[in-house]
Design an enzyme around this catalytic site. Structure first.
Site, PDB file in Angstrom:
ATOM      1  N   HIS A  45     -21.331  62.038  53.199  1.00  0.00           N
ATOM      2  CA  HIS A  45     -21.736  61.188  52.081  1.00  0.00           C
ATOM      3  C   HIS A  45     -23.247  61.014  52.141  1.00  0.00           C
ATOM      4  O   HIS A  45     -23.750  60.046  52.715  1.00  0.00           O
ATOM      5  CB  HIS A  45     -21.029  59.827  52.156  1.00  0.00           C
ATOM      6  CG  HIS A  45     -21.259  58.944  50.973  1.00  0.00           C
ATOM      7  ND1 HIS A  45     -20.348  57.992  50.567  1.00  0.00           N
ATOM      8  CD2 HIS A  45     -22.284  58.860  50.098  1.00  0.00           C
ATOM      9  CE1 HIS A  45     -20.804  57.366  49.507  1.00  0.00           C
ATOM     10  NE2 HIS A  45     -21.994  57.874  49.203  1.00  0.00           N
ATOM     11  N   GLU A 100     -19.086  63.391  49.266  1.00  0.00           N
ATOM     12  CA  GLU A 100     -18.947  62.143  48.527  1.00  0.00           C
ATOM     13  C   GLU A 100     -20.309  61.683  48.027  1.00  0.00           C
ATOM     14  O   GLU A 100     -21.335  61.982  48.640  1.00  0.00           O
ATOM     15  CB  GLU A 100     -18.395  61.043  49.435  1.00  0.00           C
ATOM     16  CG  GLU A 100     -17.040  61.307  50.028  1.00  0.00           C
ATOM     17  CD  GLU A 100     -16.583  60.177  50.929  1.00  0.00           C
ATOM     18  OE1 GLU A 100     -15.396  60.136  51.245  1.00  0.00           O
ATOM     19  OE2 GLU A 100     -17.427  59.337  51.310  1.00  0.00           O
ATOM     20  N   HIS A 119     -11.056  54.759  53.724  1.00  0.00           N
ATOM     21  CA  HIS A 119     -11.836  53.557  53.994  1.00  0.00           C
ATOM     22  C   HIS A 119     -11.068  52.640  54.939  1.00  0.00           C
ATOM     23  O   HIS A 119     -10.031  52.094  54.589  1.00  0.00           O
ATOM     24  CB  HIS A 119     -12.226  52.785  52.734  1.00  0.00           C
ATOM     25  CG  HIS A 119     -13.483  51.962  52.942  1.00  0.00           C
ATOM     26  ND1 HIS A 119     -14.742  52.453  52.698  1.00  0.00           N
ATOM     27  CD2 HIS A 119     -13.663  50.721  53.418  1.00  0.00           C
ATOM     28  CE1 HIS A 119     -15.641  51.528  52.986  1.00  0.00           C
ATOM     29  NE2 HIS A 119     -15.010  50.465  53.432  1.00  0.00           N
TER      30      HIS A 119
END
Length: 238
Positions: free
Chosen positions: A43, A70, A190
């Site tokens: 990310h 991401e 997450h």
């Protein structure tokens, strides 16, 4: 089979703390694949506080499992996807200053915007996943965007799991069934860890992929990276 994608952002955070190249992000990704990771997730953020854009370019040359990038779809992110053409781009609605992802997309409010983004990413040959909260109202609009998959934002599940795991999983099971009915692939991520991952998989057996970084890297400090990846893989083999 639910694939395990290892997010290596925290490896880059550790490297950046000293300014050199230890640990080597590319080598860790290669080792993670060798140890059983079925994907590598990164990310990159605009301030490059962990994964750097150069890391993404370097990783794209060597990752042989699924490469998942991401990020918030600003122009720099979109140009990176166009250049790298990863297996998957996961869209998150984070502002640049966010510490970590903390909510999914409002697919109602941002429907037209996401339609354009998804269409552009598809033109690069990349599968698209949209980060989404476990609320049914967001799923039909998500389907309208043209996305291939949605990624369930699982922090609320992780927070509530120790209190009442049945209550924690209930909204996720409901939206997962809706996603299946709509023909959407299903990812999750997450705050998933060795305590809550197996139950998630048991209740939603048709998950395509989970991406896990922070907890996995923390566990690796005690168990070693190879053993930890295998431990997470076993949680998904139910």
């Amino acid at each position: 089979m639910t694939k395990l994608s290892v997010n290596i952002n925290k490896i880059a955070t550790l490297r950046n703390a000293r300014g050199a190249n230890n640990p080597n992000v590319v080598q860790v990704a290669l080792d993670a694949e060798r140890f059983g990771a079925q994907g590598i997730t990164v990310h990159p953020r605009p301030d490059e506080r962990h994964i750097r854009y150069q890391d993404v370019l370097d990783l794209s040359k060597v990752v042989t499992t699924e490469f998942n990038i991401e990020g918030y779809p600003d122009r720099r992110f979109m140009d990176l996807i166009k250049l790298v053409k990863p297996a998957q781009a996961t869209l998150v609605p984070d502002p640049p200053e966010a510490i970590t992802s903390n909510s999914g997309w409002d697919t109602i409010k941002h429907l037209d915007y996401l339609k354009d983004i998804v269409a552009e990413l598809h033109s690069y040959g990349t599968r698209v996943s949209i980060f989404i909260n476990p609320e049914t109202k967001y799923f039909e609009p998500a389907k309208e965007t043209g996305t291939d998959r949605v990624e369930l934002y699982t922090e609320p599940y992780a927070v509530n799991f120790p209190k009442d795991k049945q209550a924690a999983i209930k909204p996720y099971v409901e939206v997962s069934e809706l996603a299946r009915q709509l023909g959407l692939g299903l990812n999750a991520g997450h705050d998933l860890d060795l305590h809550n991952l197996k139950f998630l998989k048991e209740q939603i057996p048709y998950l395509d992929e989970v991406s896990i970084g922070h907890a996995l890297v923390c566990d690796a400090l005690y168990y070693g990276l190879e053993n930890t990846i295998q431990m997470y893989r076993r949680q998904l083999e139910v």
